[in-house]
Each structure stands twice: as structure tokens, then as C-alpha cells.
Motif scaffolding. Sequence first.
Motif, short mmCIF file in Angstrom:
data_model
loop_
_atom_site.label_atom_id
_atom_site.label_comp_id
_atom_site.label_asym_id
_atom_site.label_seq_id
_atom_site.Cartn_x
_atom_site.Cartn_y
_atom_site.Cartn_z
N ASN A 34 -34.05 20.47 44.19
CA ASN A 34 -34.42 21.17 45.42
C ASN A 34 -33.26 21.92 46.05
OD1 ASN A 34 -37.38 20.45 46.27
ND2 ASN A 34 -36.51 18.53 45.48
N SER A 35 -32.13 22.03 45.34
CA SER A 35 -30.95 22.70 45.89
C SER A 35 -30.77 24.07 45.29
CB SER A 35 -29.71 21.84 45.63
OG SER A 35 -29.78 20.61 46.31
N PRO A 36 -30.78 25.14 46.11
CA PRO A 36 -30.61 26.49 45.57
C PRO A 36 -29.33 26.68 44.78
CG PRO A 36 -31.30 26.56 47.88
CD PRO A 36 -31.02 25.13 47.56
N ILE A 37 -28.26 26.01 45.15
CA ILE A 37 -26.96 26.26 44.56
C ILE A 37 -26.93 26.00 43.06
CG2 ILE A 37 -25.95 23.97 44.92
CD1 ILE A 37 -23.41 25.43 45.89
N PHE A 38 -27.79 25.10 42.58
CA PHE A 38 -27.78 24.77 41.16
C PHE A 38 -28.51 25.81 40.30
CE2 PHE A 38 -27.10 20.68 43.27
CZ PHE A 38 -25.95 20.25 42.62
N TYR A 39 -29.11 26.80 40.97
CA TYR A 39 -29.88 27.80 40.23
C TYR A 39 -29.46 29.23 40.56
CZ TYR A 39 -32.79 23.64 39.82
OH TYR A 39 -33.23 22.36 39.59
N VAL A 40 -28.24 29.39 41.09
CA VAL A 40 -27.85 30.74 41.50
C VAL A 40 -27.78 31.70 40.31
CG1 VAL A 40 -26.60 30.00 43.56
CG2 VAL A 40 -25.40 30.11 41.37
N GLY B 40 -23.26 27.41 53.86
CA GLY B 40 -23.26 28.85 53.60
C GLY B 40 -22.12 29.27 52.70
N ILE B 41 -20.95 28.64 52.90
CA ILE B 41 -19.81 28.94 52.05
C ILE B 41 -20.10 28.55 50.60
CG2 ILE B 41 -17.40 28.40 51.60
CD1 ILE B 41 -17.06 27.94 54.61
N GLU B 42 -20.72 27.36 50.42
CA GLU B 42 -21.05 26.92 49.06
C GLU B 42 -21.96 27.93 48.37
OE1 GLU B 42 -22.08 22.90 48.07
OE2 GLU B 42 -21.32 22.14 49.98
N LEU B 43 -22.97 28.39 49.10
CA LEU B 43 -23.92 29.32 48.50
C LEU B 43 -23.25 30.66 48.20
CD1 LEU B 43 -26.81 29.91 47.62
CD2 LEU B 43 -27.35 30.49 50.00
N TYR B 44 -22.44 31.13 49.14
CA TYR B 44 -21.73 32.39 48.94
C TYR B 44 -20.80 32.32 47.74
CZ TYR B 44 -17.89 35.68 49.64
OH TYR B 44 -16.90 36.62 49.45
N LEU B 45 -20.00 31.24 47.66
CA LEU B 45 -19.05 31.13 46.56
C LEU B 45 -19.74 31.00 45.21
CD1 LEU B 45 -16.30 28.83 48.13
CD2 LEU B 45 -16.16 31.28 47.64
N ALA B 46 -20.85 30.27 45.19
CA ALA B 46 -21.59 30.12 43.94
C ALA B 46 -22.15 31.46 43.48
CB ALA B 46 -22.71 29.11 44.12
N MET B 47 -22.73 32.22 44.41
CA MET B 47 -23.28 33.53 44.04
C MET B 47 -22.17 34.49 43.66
SD MET B 47 -26.59 34.19 46.45
CE MET B 47 -27.06 35.57 45.40
N ARG B 48 -21.07 34.42 44.37
CA ARG B 48 -19.94 35.29 44.06
C ARG B 48 -19.41 34.99 42.66
NH1 ARG B 48 -14.23 35.16 45.12
NH2 ARG B 48 -13.42 37.18 45.82
N ARG B 49 -19.31 33.69 42.33
CA ARG B 49 -18.83 33.28 41.01
C ARG B 49 -19.79 33.74 39.91
NH1 ARG B 49 -17.79 32.74 36.64
NH2 ARG B 49 -16.68 31.09 35.51
N ALA B 50 -21.09 33.72 40.23
CA ALA B 50 -22.09 34.13 39.24
C ALA B 50 -22.28 35.65 39.19
CB ALA B 50 -23.43 33.46 39.56
N GLY B 51 -21.52 36.37 40.02
CA GLY B 51 -21.59 37.83 40.00
C GLY B 51 -22.85 38.38 40.64
N LYS B 52 -23.40 37.67 41.60
CA LYS B 52 -24.64 38.11 42.23
C LYS B 52 -24.36 38.99 43.45
CE LYS B 52 -26.97 35.72 39.26
NZ LYS B 52 -27.79 36.38 38.22
#
Length: 958
Positions: A860-866, A889-901
Motif C-alpha cells: 500500500n506504499s507508493p514509494i515501492f512502485y515509483v 514528501g522527501i522520500e517520494l520526491y527522492l525516489a521519483m528523482r532516482r527513478a528519473g520520473k
Amino acid sequence: MKLFNLIPLAVCLSFSAHAAPQRALSLDDIMHFETLQQPIISDNGKVIAVQATPDRGDSRALIRFSDNRKQYEIVNGTDVNVSADGLFVLATIEATLFDRETKEKDDLPHEVVLLNTKNGNQQRFDKVDSASFSDDGRFLVVKFKVSKPESTDPESTDPESKVSKSTTAGSAELAQTASETTASETKNTSETEHDSTQAEIEEADKGADIRLINLATNHQTQLSDVTQFAFDKAVHHFVAVVNKVENQQHQVVLVTLYSQTQRQLYSSTDEHIEALAISDDGQYVAVTKGMASSIRYGREYNMLLLDVQHDKQRQFAQSEGWTYNQHASLLFSKDGQRLFVGRVPKVAQQAALADFENPSDVFNPDIITAKKQLRIWHGDDAKIKPQAVKEYEQELKRTYLAVLHLESNKLIQLADQAVPDVTYGEQARYLLASSDVPYQKMVTWAGFYRDVYLVDVKTGQKILVLTQQPSDAMPTLSPHGKFLAYYQQGNVYLFDIALTRRVNLTANIATPFANEDHDYPSAAPGYGFGPWLADDSAITVYDKYDIWQFNTAAHNGFMLTKGEGRKQKTQFRLVGLAQEKPLPAVVNDAETVLLQGYSHQTKADGFFSAKIGVAGVSRLTQSKAKLTLLARANKAAAVVFSKQRYDLYPDLYIADITSPQNALQLTELDKQRDAFKWGNAELVHWRDGDGINTDGVLIKPTNYQAGKQYPTLVYFYRFMSDRLHAFPDMKLNHRPNFAWYADNGYAIFLPDIRFEIGYPGISSVKALTAGVQKLIAMGVADPNAVGIQGHSWGGYQSAYAVTQTNIFKAVVTGAPVSNMTSAYSGIRLGSGLARQFQYETGQSRIGESLFKAPQKYIENSPIFYVDRIQTPMMIMFGDKDDAVPWEQGIELYLAMRRAGKDVVFLQYEDEPHHLKKYPNKLDYSIKMKQYFDHYLKGAPAPDWLRQGEAYREYKKAD
């Protein structure tokens, strides 16, 4: 005091008499759009006052009459109040927005206007702290601020330099008085407790000038250095506490109102007088008093009872380990036979840290370590440290209720540290008490519970009635204290106090009394109780749709609404009951009452009537609108309500409670829409991903054309379809402004969401995607231009949704939880509570702990599917978020940034969970609109979105 005439209403109205060409709705229009606040109605139901406030700008007070014969307006008027007889209206005059934005708060005027509703004349009082009417409305008391002295010389003998704003409230409510000071306000001093040479008088010990005005004769009585004051209920007397600290004069002064004569009830040279109460008939006055030379924080008080009629005194000092402090509160029962008082087990001065006094002290381990900055978190602590810190000030002010029986002179302690909470009531024998003490530790993961007791007012003995009862399902005590009614595990029970007998009132009734829409991992709550009958003979109870009446002697019940609620899918509730606060409202047998009926099918409200004791309802009104009853006259049958739709502003109406269908319209703020084109809202039905019938609201764009596809914005939280007939909130905040978006060519969709326990994310996705597909099938939504926005719980769902579907072309997610595994053991900074209970039993709906069901937290956590996300995302957080850790918010931002989103993160500085500062609210509204315009309408990307913004610091204002 200045007199001046009222500005003619026609000049003050914001709306032109001549129709102007309609234009597009702008941000400036939203800022200026006025919203009515809670109306105030006179006891006789003849005069109504209400504050009209723009989202940004200056308010005005509107005064209306029940016969609509005339109306007044007070420019810049706020915080309105109406005298019981309706002859006068009070309003605070707020400084202009420009002054509020450019001047220091202490430099702003503090003015109050008194309006005479007979002739429209106004009196203005300057430098006012507060103003209030007597209960009958014939007297006014004004408490003044005193200007700060110009001289900063500490030796100044100017009397005004010794007086500042009084923080007392002038009421004898049982709750804490505003005169309470906190630990942070109390000076940390090494002076001894009884140092009479105390250099500076504490602010909370200082009094203010007051003016008591007979409104019929304008006769005025002035008193200085007043710290507390009150009228008796009969309005025969006015009592004031005067503390002239420099002159060592501490007095209780009684003013006989109609003769305006003064009488000194008590005087002392060395005892500061603190709390004050006067009985309803004026026979008794009670105060607390303590040594004025003692520092306020640890000052111990005695209680003094003054018999006004017989000129006698009774003093009550510390007894049985209970005493009085600065927070002790006093309240007489309405029959004048009991005095309720808040007491404490002990009083002590605030501890002070040792300091370095000689060179050897700088090497003293005890003194050095005393200066440590440490908080120890122990596993057996009842409350985790952040919660203890948040509640520390509240606990300092906590007192424990006791009662003095005036006739027998017996003082009985009712509350204690094991059972700290006793609910005030007028019941002669028993009161309701409760304790969360046994469950304070389990709050962290299980939520809130209490043990419920009956406490004997005559002896203080406590009878345990319920254990581990949910805190939001507290029982209700009958008016005469004979019965207790409560909901538990799907049934409604009656407890006969005299017989100590419990009866399940609903055991043989097939109708469910548990919440039928409950989708949380906890026991379903009930729908609550309506009023008791005044003679204790029956109580009213709600199911989802209908109202029941249960007899307390025969234990049988019947549907007061005769089953029409469930039959018509209409939820009935009793409204508009006369109430003498703080006591709950009651009804009488055979009394005709007003019901509000909400249709779950049409989402519209209606007014109905019913007769207590008789099954059946009669429809009084029928409209496709949302009705909200806002006020009821205390001594008349007049009610004030609003009526609204998406395309109808909720103006005020007044009617007799028996005939709301004959209501008279009081305000005309709907005229604000005349300058604009306006869309409309309609109900949409579809089946969600599980085949369940689901509702939602579609707000069509202005100038909607059938067959044309529109960019569509989806906004949601849980159940949204009840907003079908709601006028759009004309403000700029963390939500999109629906009217603004609709006027700019967007369709807005508000779908209902129903959750499956353990799978909140996927439940939301199934509902959202099915709803959007419905709009696409209707030909309304452009399938290549659907955006989604949510905040908090809606923010979580919006962030999760785009990990599971590509149906959305842009997402704005405000304050979302992105990683349930890290959020699970976080802290809600606003309350200091741990977040674990939210996942195990609350809104996040996982239903199990992280270590028992780690996979559910991951799923149920978005961060694991960025890595799956193909939707551009904008994240918004305030970096002082007090509900969701902004690090989510930082976690989500960094995960998406790392994944190139495609991601952008808006960090609003020094902001809580919902933006408070207007520049930030405006900026977020603009950026959100620009974001959706770019991704859904093809507008050019603004620079901040195209290339970001470099960090910079600006010159600070002088």
C-alpha cells in the motif's frame, strides 16, 4: 466614547443595482468573494447578526430583522453579538487589511461598536479588550485595554505603566478561565515564595478598567483594576474582583444594577483574589484567594463563600489532601444548592535549575549535568514524550472537580487522579465520570478508550459502569440522573441506576444500529443519540435512517419516523431544539419537533415535523438543495437556516420552527454570482471495480456543450457525493477552487470511495478508475486530459493511484504518506501522538501492526512502485506539517528523482498540514492551476516548472 450615524445601507452594498456584462471568474474575485459566518440570533428571535467575510479583505457585520422591515451594516465589523432583547448589537471593528499587513499587532486599534437597532445610532468604544451583554441584554460591560506607557523608565510612577491587558474572561464557566498563566509565561526567579519585595507584578495579576452601562438610561459605573466580573442570571447584581496590587487593595465589589449602588463584600490587604462565581439568584458569591506576595505559579489559594443576603462568610482551606491553585474554577448549579469547584492535590513553585555562582561550580558535575538537554523515553511511559510535551501545559491547568453542598456545608471531591474527568450536569445525585488512565499507553496503537463511572454527588463514591468504551461513544445521562444509555457492539443499552440493571433495548430489533458504511479496521460505531425526554421517561436513538423512541420503564421502542427513513432512503435527525448551554437539549412528550431529512438518493435535504410519542413524519419543505440549520432563538420558536446548491449561495433564511416552508430570506450574497457565468453540478452513478453501485458529483464547465470532451480534474477523499448541492468554497487553500476551474473549461469530478480493510490503496484505485471511465463513456472527460488532486488522506490515494494506472495525465498530491513502513512509527507533531493507531485501527485501514503484516504496508506504499509511474507529479508539503511527517514528501520526491520520473516538489516553509499564510495559499493555487493547464490543456510550462528555481536569500525587512 464617540457617537456617529450609520452609513446608509445602499451605499455599503457591494453589489451594483445595474446588471453588468458577465465576465470570467478571477483570483481577485475569489479573494473578494464574501462568505457568511455563524449567525447570532437574539433570544426573542427578532434580530439576527452575521459577519460577512471575504477570503482576503475587510469584513462587515450585517444586521437583519425577522420581519425584514429594515437592515443595518457595520463596516469592518467582526465578532458580532446580539443582546437577548435584540435592542443592541455589538461588533468588533477590525483594522483594514492594509493596516493588518503593514503594522504591528500592538499598533492596531481595538475598537467595539454598539449599534442601537431601534434608531441605527452607533457608539464606538476605543482601546477595548472585550465587551459583553448581561443575560437579559439590558446591561453592557466593556473591559478596556490600557495604553502602554511612553516612558521605559523602570522607576516610572505612571499608574498606566502598572496596568496591562487583563487576561480574565469575566465568566464563571467551569472551564479554565482566560486568566490562567502558563509555565512559559511565569518568570523563573530565585525569589522566595513569600517575598513581599517582588520587583515586578505578574501580568495575570493585573486588572483593567471596566465600564458598566445601563443601556436604557446610559447610566455608567466605572471600576479600575478589575480582574474578574460576572452578572447573576437574574440580572439583579454585578460582581467584580478588584486587585490594586500596588496599593495592597484586594476587594470583591457588588453593584446593585438598577440602583447602581456599590457594596464591598470582601476586602484584603495581602490576599490576591482569583476565581469568581455568582449564583443565578445572586445570593452567593464565591472566590478563591491567595497570598499576593507569593509567585503566581505556586500560589496556594483558599476558597471563600460569601452569603450576600445575610452578610456571612465561609472559608474552605486545604482539606483531605486537596487544595486550590491559580486554575481553580467555580460554578454554581442553576438551583443554587451546589458550588462546583476545581481543586488540585498540591501546589508547588516551578523548579529552577542550579546555576554557576562561583568559579568552582563550573567543575561541579551536578550543576553541569543539570544543564543537560535530555528527554528520557521509557518503554513503560503512559504517554510517549512528544505527547507528554504537547499536553504539559494542559496538564498544568488540570483541576479535579469537587462540589460544595451549600445547605450541609459539605465539600465532596468527585474527580481524582484515577478518574480525572467528571461531566458537569444539573443531576442531583449522580454525574457521569470517565478515565482514560488505564489506556494511555495503548493509545499509541489501538486508539482511544475510557472507563465510564457514575459518581455520587453526595458521597463522591464511584460506580464502574463500562470498561474500555471507545472515547467517541460516551454514554448519555438522563436529565434527572435515573438512567444511562449507551451503544456497544451493535446494540443500544439502558442502565437503570437505582436497580443497577442493564437492558439491551435493541436485542430483538432487526434494524442495524451499527454504522452500515463503516470500513475501518475497528468495531463499527453507532449513529448516536437524540435528546432525552425531560422527565426521563424515554430517549431517542438514531439508526442510519430513522429515529427511535425507547421507553425507560417498559424498555420497548418504536420508530418515531415510522420507518419512512429506510423506506425513502432518507436520514432523519432532530434539529432546532431549544438548549440552555452547557446542558444538553431535551424534549417533552407530545411536543412537535423539527426534523432534517437527508436523501441518500438525491443528496438533497428537506424539513419535516414529528410529534414526540407518535409515529409518523410530515414533510414541510421540498427542494433540490442542501439545508443547514444554523441558529435557534433561546426563548422563541425562530430558527435561522441556509439553503444552497452549487449554483446557489447559502444565504440566510428565518422561519418559525413549525413552518420552515414559510421562511423569509435575510441576506442576498448570492448576488455576488451575477457578475459571472456559473456551471452546475449533477449526480453520476456507476459500478466500481467490485461491481458496487457508487455515486459521485460531476461539476460541468461553464458554457458546457454536450458531446464536447473536457479536461477533467478529479478531487476526492472518501464520500463526496453528499457535496452535490454544496456551494463551492470560495477560498484559496490546499484544494482546487471548483468554480475557478469550471469557469476555465474544466470538468470537476468528486467520486465516492469505499475501502477494503488491509487494501486501502487498491480500493481507491478501483473506485477512481471506474468513475473516470464512466465520465469518459458519458463523453464528458477527455481521456487524454484527466488530472487528479488530493490532500492528506486524499494525497496518499492520489500518489498511490498513479503507481497502478496511467489513466491520469497529471497528479498534484498534497501532504501524502508515501511510505507506510516509515510513517507507521512516526509522530503526529500536532498532538504528539504516535501514528501507529492510524494504521492499525484508523484511517489508513491496514488493520495489523507493521511486524505482523509487513507486506501489506509495502503493497500500500507508493514509494515501492515509483518505477511504474508514468504520470507527472507535483508534491506539496509544509515543512512544519503537524499531521503527516513532511519527510514523507522527501522520500517520494527522492525516489521519483532516482527513478528519473517527472517530479517537482513544493516545500512551503514554516507551514503546517494545511497552508495558513495567504501568500503561500495564493502561490500554491496559482502553481496548481498552471501545472494542470500545462499537462491537461497544453499551455506552456511556466519557468518554475520548466527549470525550477535556484535557492536564494532575500534582504530582510528592517
